[in-house]
Design a protein around this motif. Sequence first.
Motif, PDB file in Angstrom:
ATOM      1  N   LYS A   1      27.913 -14.352  22.278  1.00 36.93           N
ATOM      2  CA  LYS A   1      28.863 -13.919  23.311  1.00 36.93           C
ATOM      3  C   LYS A   1      28.482 -14.391  24.714  1.00 36.93           C
ATOM      4  O   LYS A   1      29.295 -14.976  25.431  1.00 36.93           O
ATOM      5  CB  LYS A   1      28.984 -12.397  23.297  1.00 36.93           C
ATOM      6  N   LEU A   2      27.237 -14.139  25.120  1.00 39.34           N
ATOM      7  CA  LEU A   2      26.825 -14.499  26.469  1.00 39.34           C
ATOM      8  C   LEU A   2      26.791 -16.018  26.640  1.00 39.34           C
ATOM      9  O   LEU A   2      27.139 -16.551  27.701  1.00 39.34           O
ATOM     10  CB  LEU A   2      25.444 -13.906  26.776  1.00 39.34           C
ATOM     11  N   GLY A   3      26.400 -16.727  25.568  1.00 36.43           N
ATOM     12  CA  GLY A   3      26.394 -18.184  25.619  1.00 36.43           C
ATOM     13  C   GLY A   3      27.798 -18.740  25.797  1.00 36.43           C
ATOM     14  O   GLY A   3      28.025 -19.669  26.582  1.00 36.43           O
ATOM     15  N   LYS A   4      28.755 -18.169  25.081  1.00 33.44           N
ATOM     16  CA  LYS A   4      30.152 -18.627  25.177  1.00 33.44           C
ATOM     17  C   LYS A   4      30.722 -18.328  26.558  1.00 33.44           C
ATOM     18  O   LYS A   4      31.432 -19.165  27.136  1.00 33.44           O
ATOM     19  CB  LYS A   4      30.995 -17.932  24.104  1.00 33.44           C
ATOM     20  N   GLU A   5      30.410 -17.159  27.101  1.00 31.46           N
ATOM     21  CA  GLU A   5      30.887 -16.812  28.443  1.00 31.46           C
ATOM     22  C   GLU A   5      30.322 -17.762  29.490  1.00 31.46           C
ATOM     23  O   GLU A   5      31.011 -18.147  30.436  1.00 31.46           O
ATOM     24  CB  GLU A   5      30.491 -15.369  28.776  1.00 31.46           C
ATOM     25  N   THR A   6      29.055 -18.147  29.311  1.00 33.02           N
ATOM     26  CA  THR A   6      28.423 -19.069  30.253  1.00 33.02           C
ATOM     27  C   THR A   6      29.091 -20.438  30.201  1.00 33.02           C
ATOM     28  O   THR A   6      29.369 -21.050  31.246  1.00 33.02           O
ATOM     29  CB  THR A   6      26.918 -19.207  29.950  1.00 33.02           C
ATOM     30  N   LEU A   7      29.385 -20.923  29.008  1.00 32.86           N
ATOM     31  CA  LEU A   7      30.066 -22.208  28.865  1.00 32.86           C
ATOM     32  C   LEU A   7      31.463 -22.154  29.490  1.00 32.86           C
ATOM     33  O   LEU A   7      31.930 -23.134  30.083  1.00 32.86           O
ATOM     34  CB  LEU A   7      30.163 -22.588  27.386  1.00 32.86           C
TER      35      LEU A   7
ATOM     36  N   GLU B   1      19.803 -31.001  16.404  1.00 29.89           N
ATOM     37  CA  GLU B   1      19.986 -29.765  15.638  1.00 29.89           C
ATOM     38  C   GLU B   1      18.798 -28.823  15.812  1.00 29.89           C
ATOM     39  O   GLU B   1      18.972 -27.605  16.000  1.00 29.89           O
ATOM     40  CB  GLU B   1      20.173 -30.097  14.159  1.00 29.89           C
ATOM     41  N   LYS B   2      17.593 -29.374  15.782  1.00 25.80           N
ATOM     42  CA  LYS B   2      16.390 -28.547  15.957  1.00 25.80           C
ATOM     43  C   LYS B   2      16.353 -27.921  17.358  1.00 25.80           C
ATOM     44  O   LYS B   2      15.962 -26.763  17.528  1.00 25.80           O
ATOM     45  CB  LYS B   2      15.138 -29.386  15.719  1.00 25.80           C
ATOM     46  N   ILE B   3      16.771 -28.703  18.347  1.00 21.20           N
ATOM     47  CA  ILE B   3      16.802 -28.181  19.722  1.00 21.20           C
ATOM     48  C   ILE B   3      17.774 -27.015  19.823  1.00 21.20           C
ATOM     49  O   ILE B   3      17.485 -25.990  20.462  1.00 21.20           O
ATOM     50  CB  ILE B   3      17.190 -29.306  20.703  1.00 21.20           C
ATOM     51  N   ASN B   4      18.918 -27.147  19.180  1.00 23.70           N
ATOM     52  CA  ASN B   4      19.927 -26.088  19.257  1.00 23.70           C
ATOM     53  C   ASN B   4      19.599 -24.883  18.390  1.00 23.70           C
ATOM     54  O   ASN B   4      20.306 -23.871  18.429  1.00 23.70           O
ATOM     55  CB  ASN B   4      21.305 -26.658  18.935  1.00 23.70           C
ATOM     56  N   GLN B   5      18.519 -24.990  17.651  1.00 17.44           N
ATOM     57  CA  GLN B   5      18.014 -23.836  16.899  1.00 17.44           C
ATOM     58  C   GLN B   5      16.947 -23.065  17.675  1.00 17.44           C
ATOM     59  O   GLN B   5      16.490 -22.020  17.220  1.00 17.44           O
ATOM     60  CB  GLN B   5      17.436 -24.310  15.555  1.00 17.44           C
ATOM     61  N   THR B   6      16.581 -23.558  18.853  1.00 17.94           N
ATOM     62  CA  THR B   6      15.551 -22.865  19.652  1.00 17.94           C
ATOM     63  C   THR B   6      16.067 -21.553  20.222  1.00 17.94           C
ATOM     64  O   THR B   6      15.277 -20.664  20.549  1.00 17.94           O
ATOM     65  CB  THR B   6      15.066 -23.754  20.814  1.00 17.94           C
ATOM     66  N   GLY B   7      17.395 -21.455  20.407  1.00 15.78           N
ATOM     67  CA  GLY B   7      17.972 -20.223  20.947  1.00 15.78           C
ATOM     68  C   GLY B   7      17.906 -20.109  22.452  1.00 15.78           C
ATOM     69  O   GLY B   7      18.238 -19.062  23.011  1.00 15.78           O
ATOM     70  N   ILE B   8      17.497 -21.176  23.145  1.00 16.55           N
ATOM     71  CA  ILE B   8      17.456 -21.134  24.619  1.00 16.55           C
ATOM     72  C   ILE B   8      18.856 -20.887  25.162  1.00 16.55           C
ATOM     73  O   ILE B   8      19.076 -20.014  25.996  1.00 16.55           O
ATOM     74  CB  ILE B   8      16.858 -22.431  25.187  1.00 16.55           C
ATOM     75  N   GLY B   9      19.803 -21.690  24.705  1.00 16.70           N
ATOM     76  CA  GLY B   9      21.209 -21.467  25.022  1.00 16.70           C
ATOM     77  C   GLY B   9      21.625 -21.825  26.437  1.00 16.70           C
ATOM     78  O   GLY B   9      20.792 -22.169  27.284  1.00 16.70           O
ATOM     79  N   PRO B  10      22.935 -21.745  26.734  1.00 19.26           N
ATOM     80  CA  PRO B  10      23.453 -22.052  28.060  1.00 19.26           C
ATOM     81  C   PRO B  10      22.800 -21.197  29.148  1.00 19.26           C
ATOM     82  O   PRO B  10      22.730 -19.971  29.031  1.00 19.26           O
ATOM     83  CB  PRO B  10      24.946 -21.729  27.940  1.00 19.26           C
TER      84      PRO B  10
END
Length: 280
Positions: free
Chosen positions: A42-48, A229-238
């Motif tokens: 949710k927070l990632g989508k709102e940030t984008l 893909e591995k980077i986007n699995q880190t969970g850092i996010g927007p």
Amino acid sequence: MREIKYEEIVNAIKDMCISANNVLPNDISEVIEEAYQNEDFKLGKETLEILKENAKIAQKEKSPICQDTGMACVFVEIGQDVHVIGDLNEAINEGVRQGYEEGYLRKSVVNDPMFDRINTKDNTPAIIHYEIVSGDKLKITLAPKGFGSENMCQVKMLKPSDGVEGVKDFVLKVVNDAGANACPPMVIGVGIGGSFDYVTYLSKKAMLRNAKSHHPDKRYALLEDEILEKINQTGIGPAGYGGRTTALSLNIETYPTHIAGMPVAVSICCHVARHKEVIL
């Protein structure tokens, strides 16, 4: 021999400085939209969504997408059948000077890196890379590079025995070290090969490639997808708030190297990934 006038170069650079800082590149807009559709945190989508709205406002109001309007990095491909009337270095820097002044862009360059650090007040000098190519064209790519992400770039001289896993581990280390400081979602360029100095140039070139492109060698193309893909699995996010969108793209550029080494460089850019290109 084809001639290109000093003034043509100045005007092209000036316009690119303003446009690159105010308008998000098409490829970046597309990958941000794709990331928005796929983001389920949710927070990632709102940030984008905020990033998308920010880009729309910047383009409409002709104002910078980001307050850090960067240091002008210029990549010039000079056709061997081109003659520039006047000093090419001066033309590029004059274009940067005019662009940053007329576009009301923040001037961030200091005259001395350590002691004086006095602002040059016009964002010059630019960082300029030259490459001689065939033909009678002058291709200029301009990338205003902010230093929130620039400070997160790294280079390492790996051993050949470190292999593919060594490259993967290093790229992931750089991304994790950067975290939220690089203003994710990031655009990442990886250089492999060459020498200590050349590999960083390769990584910058990779970073500026179309975000939806792939390396022509299928082995490296698969590696691009795997590391992303591995980077986007880190969970850092927007913005570092979490999510599956830590990076928008990852491109690799390669060059032959010495039998005893395997240089690797990682260039990181924030989600804006400003760049413009012109062919004169």
